[in-house]
Write a protein that holds these residues in place. Structure first.
Motif, short mmCIF file in Angstrom:
data_model
loop_
_atom_site.label_atom_id
_atom_site.label_comp_id
_atom_site.label_asym_id
_atom_site.label_seq_id
_atom_site.Cartn_x
_atom_site.Cartn_y
_atom_site.Cartn_z
N LYS A 120 0.83 -1.20 0.00
CA LYS A 120 0.00 0.00 0.00
C LYS A 120 0.87 1.25 0.00
O LYS A 120 1.96 1.25 0.56
CB LYS A 120 -0.91 0.04 1.24
N VAL A 146 -10.29 -3.75 -7.50
CA VAL A 146 -9.13 -3.00 -7.02
C VAL A 146 -8.07 -3.05 -8.12
O VAL A 146 -7.86 -4.10 -8.75
CB VAL A 146 -8.59 -3.62 -5.72
N ILE A 206 -0.85 -1.88 -4.76
CA ILE A 206 -2.19 -1.33 -4.93
C ILE A 206 -2.05 0.05 -5.58
O ILE A 206 -1.49 0.96 -4.98
CB ILE A 206 -2.93 -1.21 -3.58
N GLY A 209 -7.71 1.84 -5.07
CA GLY A 209 -8.66 0.97 -4.38
C GLY A 209 -8.21 0.56 -2.99
O GLY A 209 -8.52 -0.53 -2.53
N HIS A 210 -7.49 1.46 -2.29
CA HIS A 210 -7.00 1.13 -0.95
C HIS A 210 -8.14 0.86 0.03
O HIS A 210 -8.05 -0.05 0.86
CB HIS A 210 -6.09 2.25 -0.43
N ARG A 212 -11.20 -0.16 -0.72
CA ARG A 212 -11.90 -1.39 -1.10
C ARG A 212 -11.13 -2.63 -0.65
O ARG A 212 -11.71 -3.60 -0.17
CB ARG A 212 -12.10 -1.41 -2.61
N SER A 213 -9.81 -2.61 -0.83
CA SER A 213 -9.01 -3.76 -0.42
C SER A 213 -8.98 -3.89 1.10
O SER A 213 -9.07 -5.00 1.65
CB SER A 213 -7.59 -3.67 -0.99
N SER A 241 -9.80 -8.06 -8.41
CA SER A 241 -8.74 -7.10 -8.73
C SER A 241 -8.48 -7.10 -10.23
O SER A 241 -8.78 -8.06 -10.93
CB SER A 241 -7.45 -7.45 -7.99
#
Length: 412
Positions: A120, A146, A206, A209-210, A212-213, A241
């Motif tokens: 991340k 993501v 990533i 979409g931080h 969402r994950s 993803s």
């Protein structure tokens, strides 16, 4: 090593896909949403905005339950179908600017997220993570992938190119003038090769979409606790993803607009800036940054270039070297008094696709007093920050591609 697996997507029938596919809900203006909801009964927006049917704004658990109901109705009415075998989905987008993106839609592991195999670079807000987790828990599906990026891989590229020589399952152009193509890959040998290639990658990043994950990881932890027979292979241990090579990622900057000068006059503000930057007044000459640690500024009808004075700023890590962090550390926080970049209502962000001409227009209306332009973050910078376990300031990267919601749906 990364665990990337195929899955049985729920997806629209070929004749409905162009009608169903939608951008993210917040990317539409209210007028655009109203038009699509009124004129297109197959739009995925009907699922995510179930209150439209009752001409009512609905939120919270009531909305989540109605989203689930509307989704089931689409399945019952034959708008959606589900693949019989787990597939990888090769997804190609040619956007309105002629830029082509090629990647693979698959399921990524929440355990890899936990163990930082999926790295991340952006801070998340806890309340957003929890809210979206509860949403996912109620509706039982995820329709927005993501975006993950991985090192370029010749073997993987060769597979993708070879599959794309065949007829696409989907080919449709949106009113936004992007053309989308999708191939479903269920051949056992090819599926095994793709999984094997990903399993040899030490990490993926990533890109978008931080939240969402993070929400998918929290959901997997909840459902694991509730399942006495948990094995680790349940669908809730993965999230949808879109895997794309690093070289195919397109990153734009986010420029900054600030409502006022924090009680300073224009002259006082420029003097404060002079302590940290070499300033050149460009007048009416349109100006964008030309190199790192260089910013454009629009103030009182004039453009300025700001060059960081090297002896006034210390770089200790990858985050310190990031332009968005430099701007925050040297101007936004100490001079303009903006400490909370996420919640301070005096600052607004505008993606670099709108460029400094848009910044100029907004400042000239009087709604904002000053605007700052930055260069886009590079993939290398993004990876360095993630590798060091650091997080970028909010609204630092605007990343393409953006997939349409509803083209592939992941159920758990």
């Amino acid at each position: 090593m990364a665990k990337i697996i195929p899955f049985k997507a729920v997806r629209p029938t070929r004749d409905k896909v162009s009608l169903l596919a939608a951008r993210s809900y917040d990317s539409y203006t209210p007028a655009q949403r109203e038009s699509r909801l009124r004129d297109n009964p197959f739009s995925f927006l009907h699922i995510v905005n179930p209150g439209y049917k009752y001409h009512k704004e609905i939120s919270g658990e009531e909305r989540y339950s109605l989203v689930k109901n509307r989704y089931q109705e689409f399945k019952e009415d034959g708008v959606f179908m589900q693949d019989e075998k787990p597939c990888f989905y090769i997804y190609k987008i040619v956007n309105r600017d002629g830029i082509e993106f090629n990647g693979i839609v698959a399921a990524a592991s929440t355990e890899d997220y936990k163990n930082n195999v999926l790295k991340k670079h952006e801070e998340t807000l806890e309340y957003k993570e929890v809210v979206f987790k509860e949403y996912l828990k109620t509706v039982g599906f995820n329709a927005e992938a993501v975006l993950l990026t991985h090192p370029d891989n010749e073997a993987l590229s060769a597979i993708v190119k070879n599959v794309m020589k065949t007829r696409a399952e989907y080919e449709f152009t949106t009113t936004y003038r992007d053309t989308h193509y999708l191939w479903n890959v269920d051949d056992a040998e090819i599926v095994k090769k793709i999984s094997g290639i990903f399993s040899e990658m030490e990490s993926l990043y990533i890109a978008d979409g931080h939240h969402r994950s993070a929400s998918s990881f929290l959901l997997s932890e909840d459902l694991k606790e509730e399942n006495n027979n948990h094995t680790g292979n349940e669908p809730y241990n993965f999230f949808m993803s879109y895997m794309i090579p690093e070289s195919n990622l397109k990153i734009y900057e986010f420029n900054r607009l600030v409502k006022d000068l924090n009680g300073l006059s224009k002259e006082e503000f420029l003097i404060r800036l002079d302590a940290v930057f070499r300033i050149e007044n460009r007048g009416l000459e349109y100006y964008k940054p030309t190199q790192k640690q260089n910013f454009s500024m629009y103030l009182d009808g004039e453009f300025y270039s700001l060059y960081l004075r090297k002896n006034s700023y210390t770089i200790n890590n990858a985050l310190d070297a990031l332009d968005a962090q430099i701007l925050y550390t040297t101007i936004l926080k100490p001079i303009l008094g903006i400490k909370d970049l996420r919640n301070d209502k005096r600052i607004k962000y505008t993606d670099g696709k709108s460029d400094m001409a848009y910044v100029q227009t907004i400042v000239d209306t009087g709604e904002f007093t000053v605007g700052f332009g930055l260069l886009p973050v590079t993939v290398s910078e993004m990876k360095s920050i993630a590798d060091e376990g650091l997080k970028m300031p909010p609204k630092t990267t605007f990343v393409l591609p953006k997939l349409r919601s509803g083209v592939t749906v992941y159920e758990f």
